[in-house]
Design an enzyme around this catalytic site. Structure first.
Site, mmCIF file in Angstrom:
data_model
loop_
_atom_site.group_PDB
_atom_site.id
_atom_site.type_symbol
_atom_site.label_atom_id
_atom_site.label_comp_id
_atom_site.label_asym_id
_atom_site.label_seq_id
_atom_site.Cartn_x
_atom_site.Cartn_y
_atom_site.Cartn_z
ATOM 1 C CG ASP A 153 -28.412 -54.830 89.486
ATOM 2 O OD1 ASP A 153 -29.510 -55.203 89.090
ATOM 3 O OD2 ASP A 153 -27.400 -55.569 89.469
ATOM 4 C CD GLU A 187 -34.076 -50.063 83.837
ATOM 5 O OE1 GLU A 187 -32.957 -49.574 84.046
ATOM 6 O OE2 GLU A 187 -34.250 -51.232 83.469
ATOM 7 C CG ASP A 233 -31.709 -51.304 87.733
ATOM 8 O OD1 ASP A 233 -32.805 -51.456 87.175
ATOM 9 O OD2 ASP A 233 -30.720 -52.022 87.490
#
Lengths: 195, 195
Positions: free
Chosen positions: A141, A68, A7
């Site tokens: 996260d 992501e 992430d």
């Protein structure tokens, strides 16, 4: 198959390594969040993210990296930093010849919770359950990085099969077009010969 | 001082190396545009940009790298790719300990043409004249990269002097505050002794 989920971010970059077993079983190998100081220069923050990724790639030897995909337009400055951190991650993986796949937040949410509109709490809760973790990963996260890895493990075989089917369809279409062209040519020749 | 200017991008990445002489004289050392195939994966395109930058850093040994700061919101997808290419450039420079400075398009335009709203043609024309080039650099990304390097050469001494002045002012303020605190403490002590 082992996947590193990332992430991306400069302030917090979530990292999670997940092993996929038979069927849908998944297990957590490692999870952490890398932080870089807000007052450091952009170049130095990217360097710190890059070094952390290199270290994780060395230590855990994943076979693929799932990142992501950033779309957010809320805050252009933050979105740019996130995109750049993601780029640095993709670069580190590409340098080692590892496949890198970008997944959108809704793809990730849908994969782990069944709904593309699930909230952070739902994602964290499902990740904790799916990986049989003793407690919820924190901050969000970290949970997101694990969710990305799981999403990749579950979606990738389907995506790969789809891509293969598409390639086969394209090949068939090419063969068909070539046959048509050959038939048209032969017909034109016969017409010429008949004159 | 030698500067590598980079107009980041995946489809076209402009690279220009400029040497700064005494006063405002500048000369062009090298200029080119790196292209990466549209159908390659994002990770591979970033890798190609990264390898090109590494090669230029090795070959021309610049002392600083100037990169265009991306703000554009027109096309989020393109802006993200551009940001990621810029991040990869910054990373390559940071790895070698080279300073990386991001300049906005209007700073660059103002530096070379005198107006922050100059158009592409004006920038190209001024860059051609300033560097005494036999013909205008083409495409625009090449001219932009040279303009970035020139902008850096001209702005950086001013920016550095400003940063130094600010640091000195902060130091003076700190000393002043410390003296005030010491005086207040001494006054409090005298008051206590007088009781």
């Amino acid at each position: 198959m082992r996947v590193l989920g990332v992430d991306p971010g400069l302030t917090r970059c979530g990292l999670g390594v997940v092993d996929g077993g038979t069927g849908r079983t998944v297990s957590c190998v490692a999870v952490d969040v890398v932080r870089t100081p807000v007052d450091a220069s952009l170049a130095n923050r990217l360097l710190q993210v890059s070094e952390a990724i290199e270290e994780w790639l060395d230590r855990y030897r994943p076979e693929a990296v799932a990142v992501e995909r950033v779309f957010s337009q809320h805050n252009v400055r933050t979105a740019m930093g996130t995109a750049q951190a993601g780029g640095v991650v993709a670069l580190a993986a590409a340098r080692r010849g590892l496949p890198v796949v970008f997944h959108t937040p809704s793809e990730v949410k849908a994969a782990v919770t069944g709904s593309g509109r699930a909230d952070k709490a739902q994602v964290t809760s499902m990740v904790t359950r799916l990986l049989n973790l003793p407690h919820a990963p924190h901050p969000a996260d970290a949970a997101d990085a694990l969710a990305l890895a799981i999403c990749h493990l579950w979606r990738e075989p389907m995506r790969a099969r789809l891509a293969e089917a598409e390639a086969r369809a394209a090949e068939l279409a090419r063969t068909h077009r070539a046959r048509l062209a050959a038939a048209a040519k032969a017909a034109a020749k016969m017409k010429g010969a008949a004159r």
